[in-house]
Scaffold this motif. Structure first.
Motif, PDB file in Angstrom:
ATOM      1  N   ARG A  50       0.719  -1.127   0.004  1.00 40.32           N
ATOM      2  CA  ARG A  50       0.084  -0.054   0.098  1.00 40.32           C
ATOM      3  C   ARG A  50       0.907   1.341  -0.141  1.00 40.32           C
ATOM      4  O   ARG A  50       0.634   2.271  -0.676  1.00 40.32           O
ATOM      5  CB  ARG A  50      -0.770   0.015   1.458  1.00 40.32           C
ATOM      6  CG  ARG A  50      -2.330  -0.742   1.147  1.00 40.32           C
ATOM      7  CD  ARG A  50      -2.877  -0.550   2.315  1.00 40.32           C
ATOM      8  NE  ARG A  50      -4.333  -1.205   2.546  1.00 40.32           N
ATOM      9  CZ  ARG A  50      -5.498  -1.098   1.753  1.00 40.32           C
ATOM     10  NH1 ARG A  50      -5.642   0.068   1.664  1.00 40.32           N
ATOM     11  NH2 ARG A  50      -6.213  -1.921   1.984  1.00 40.32           N
ATOM     12  N   ARG A  51       2.074   1.252   0.906  1.00 40.99           N
ATOM     13  CA  ARG A  51       2.844   2.489   0.934  1.00 40.99           C
ATOM     14  C   ARG A  51       3.504   2.760  -0.355  1.00 40.99           C
ATOM     15  O   ARG A  51       3.479   3.887  -0.852  1.00 40.99           O
ATOM     16  CB  ARG A  51       3.791   2.301   2.042  1.00 40.99           C
ATOM     17  CG  ARG A  51       4.123   3.484   2.895  1.00 40.99           C
ATOM     18  CD  ARG A  51       4.820   3.441   3.858  1.00 40.99           C
ATOM     19  NE  ARG A  51       5.954   2.110   4.057  1.00 40.99           N
ATOM     20  CZ  ARG A  51       5.842   1.248   4.961  1.00 40.99           C
ATOM     21  NH1 ARG A  51       4.694   1.453   6.041  1.00 40.99           N
ATOM     22  NH2 ARG A  51       6.385   0.214   5.107  1.00 40.99           N
ATOM     23  N   ASP A  54       0.883   4.022  -2.941  1.00 38.62           N
ATOM     24  CA  ASP A  54       0.570   5.377  -2.550  1.00 38.62           C
ATOM     25  C   ASP A  54       1.775   6.432  -2.958  1.00 38.62           C
ATOM     26  O   ASP A  54       1.300   7.522  -3.480  1.00 38.62           O
ATOM     27  CB  ASP A  54       0.473   5.640  -1.040  1.00 38.62           C
ATOM     28  CG  ASP A  54      -0.954   5.080  -0.625  1.00 38.62           C
ATOM     29  OD1 ASP A  54      -1.817   5.032  -1.309  1.00 38.62           O
ATOM     30  OD2 ASP A  54      -1.293   4.898   0.598  1.00 38.62           O
TER      31      ASP A  54
ATOM     32  N   ARG B  32      -9.215   8.114  -9.150  1.00 35.87           N
ATOM     33  CA  ARG B  32      -7.910   7.461  -8.399  1.00 35.87           C
ATOM     34  C   ARG B  32      -7.961   6.017  -8.779  1.00 35.87           C
ATOM     35  O   ARG B  32      -6.811   5.674  -9.446  1.00 35.87           O
ATOM     36  CB  ARG B  32      -8.010   7.761  -6.871  1.00 35.87           C
ATOM     37  CG  ARG B  32      -6.687   8.068  -6.066  1.00 35.87           C
ATOM     38  CD  ARG B  32      -6.845   8.542  -4.953  1.00 35.87           C
ATOM     39  NE  ARG B  32      -7.851   8.007  -4.032  1.00 35.87           N
ATOM     40  CZ  ARG B  32      -8.868   8.793  -3.441  1.00 35.87           C
ATOM     41  NH1 ARG B  32      -8.975   9.946  -3.691  1.00 35.87           N
ATOM     42  NH2 ARG B  32      -9.734   8.237  -2.503  1.00 35.87           N
ATOM     43  N   ARG B  36      -4.808   4.437 -11.207  1.00 35.84           N
ATOM     44  CA  ARG B  36      -4.060   3.347 -10.749  1.00 35.84           C
ATOM     45  C   ARG B  36      -4.376   2.338 -11.661  1.00 35.84           C
ATOM     46  O   ARG B  36      -3.246   1.486 -11.780  1.00 35.84           O
ATOM     47  CB  ARG B  36      -4.492   2.718  -9.208  1.00 35.84           C
ATOM     48  CG  ARG B  36      -4.162   4.026  -8.166  1.00 35.84           C
ATOM     49  CD  ARG B  36      -4.823   3.780  -7.070  1.00 35.84           C
ATOM     50  NE  ARG B  36      -4.625   4.798  -5.994  1.00 35.84           N
ATOM     51  CZ  ARG B  36      -4.724   4.883  -4.803  1.00 35.84           C
ATOM     52  NH1 ARG B  36      -5.782   4.121  -4.330  1.00 35.84           N
ATOM     53  NH2 ARG B  36      -4.351   5.852  -3.958  1.00 35.84           N
ATOM     54  N   TRP B 139      -6.584  -1.404  -2.819  1.00 36.13           N
ATOM     55  CA  TRP B 139      -5.691  -0.490  -2.410  1.00 36.13           C
ATOM     56  C   TRP B 139      -6.773   0.778  -2.307  1.00 36.13           C
ATOM     57  O   TRP B 139      -6.584   1.844  -1.621  1.00 36.13           O
ATOM     58  CB  TRP B 139      -4.788  -0.103  -3.513  1.00 36.13           C
ATOM     59  CG  TRP B 139      -3.720   1.006  -3.506  1.00 36.13           C
ATOM     60  CD1 TRP B 139      -3.552   1.900  -2.431  1.00 36.13           C
ATOM     61  CD2 TRP B 139      -3.417   1.754  -4.763  1.00 36.13           C
ATOM     62  NE1 TRP B 139      -2.746   2.778  -3.078  1.00 36.13           N
ATOM     63  CE2 TRP B 139      -2.608   2.771  -4.350  1.00 36.13           C
ATOM     64  CE3 TRP B 139      -3.063   1.160  -6.064  1.00 36.13           C
ATOM     65  CZ2 TRP B 139      -1.593   3.280  -5.228  1.00 36.13           C
ATOM     66  CZ3 TRP B 139      -2.337   1.888  -6.798  1.00 36.13           C
ATOM     67  CH2 TRP B 139      -1.607   2.982  -6.379  1.00 36.13           C
TER      68      TRP B 139
END
Lengths: 165, 174
Positions: A50-51, A54, B32, B36, B139
């Motif tokens: 996730r990091r 992001d 978003r 992605r 996510w």
């Protein structure tokens, strides 16, 4: 309780289990250090992923509705339902092209076969059977022409009648 | 203006209001997700625009669907799949993202950051379509039930498929 599989660990970490299953797993984890370590690893991996994701994509904001979907387009869209072909026929174009080629190929083969048969029929003389019937002083001679493709006499037979001199 | 015209105008205004509300609540989130998924802001904006146009086409836009977020997501995902299919069949293009990387190559830290970003984007684009979709939905903080609805899977299958997808991505990132 048996040790957890990877999928159960993921569901547990994501809080997707019902309270009873989650309690059972918590009880197991308190007694099983291997599963505890594995669940921690799953949690860390999910956080890392996730990091990283992001960080790789900036936060984006959608343009105002009037810009994204202008009112005239909304009206046009509402007034023009999608064509029935587009709604129901979602066949990939290459597949359609392949089917078209196949049909065209079969058509060519059949056409050539017919050409060959036609040529054969044109070059070969149809067999003629002559039947002679004598009754008293009259001889009836009949020629029957056979149709090769149907193996049966054609309708227009030729009939000759001779009288004895 | 006769009664039917008044009724039609009233319905259109109602539809517009419903569309505005949907857009306000979900457009940022959907964009978003689309960015992605596609790796490209322009393509993502087109997908979101098309998804909301589909909403406008629905005769019952005034009545909100049971789960508008999952519904919009499903429409966007289907549009993305259509686009992938067209691109792959017609042009045989690989699905490499064309990310809009930030400018600025001033310091070594910038280079390292850019390198890391490129690596993550490349890793995501190298995942099989379904895995990529699962990771992106995860996510974007969708529940397993919502993911199952978007992907036509059973909820119990989502955990298994998702864990596999995360493991694959983690392996690519190492």
């Amino acid at each position: 309780m048996r040790c957890l599989d990877r999928s159960a660990m993921q569901s547990f970490v994501d809080g997707e289990l019902d309270s009873l299953s989650a309690d059972t797993i918590r009880a197991h984890l308190s007694a099983c250090p291997d599963c505890r370590d594995a669940v921690d690893a799953v949690r860390r991996r999910a956080q890392t992923v996730r990091r990283s994701l992001d960080e790789a994509w900036p936060v984006v904001a959608a343009p105002p509705l009037a810009h994204a979907v202008p009112p005239d387009q909304r009206l046009a869209a509402a007034g023009a339902p999608r064509s029935i072909w587009r709604r129901h026929l979602q066949i990939p174009i290459p597949l359609l092209a392949a089917a078209g080629l196949l049909i065209a190929g079969m058509g060519i083969v059949i056409w050539q076969q017919r050409l060959i048969m036609g040529e054969l029929r044109a070059t070969r003389q149809p067999p003629v059977t002559t039947v002679t019937i004598a009754a008293g002083d009259t001889i009836l001679q009949r020629e029957i022409v056979l149709d090769l493709s149907r193996c049966q006499p054609v309708e227009d037979t030729t009939v000759y009648v001779f009288r004895e001199e | 203006m006769d009664f039917s015209q008044t009724q039609t105008t009233g319905r259109m205004a109602e539809t517009d209001t419903a569309l505005e509300r949907l857009y306000q609540d979900h457009a940022d989130w959907l964009l978003r997700l689309a960015v992605r998924l596609t790796g490209c802001l322009d393509t993502a904006e087109e997908l979101v625009q098309e998804a909301f146009l589909r909403v406008a086409q629905q005769p019952d836009t005034g009545r909100s669907p049971e789960n508008p977020r999952a519904w919009l997501c499903r429409v966007t995902v289907n549009l993305w799949r259509d686009r992938l299919r067209r691109l792959r069949w017609r042009r045989f293009l690989p699905l490499a993202c064309s990310p809009d990387l930030p400018d600025g190559h001033d310091t070594e830290a910038d280079y390292l950051q850019q390198d890391r970003i490129a690596k993550v984007r490349q890793a995501l684009s190298r995942l099989p379509d379904r895995d990529r979709l699962l990771v992106v939905l995860y996510w974007n903080e969708m529940s397993y039930a919502e993911m199952a609805r978007v992907l036509d899977l059973r909820v119990t299958t989502v955990g298994k498929a998702l864990s596999r997808a995360i493991d694959r991505l983690a392996a690519l990132l190492e």
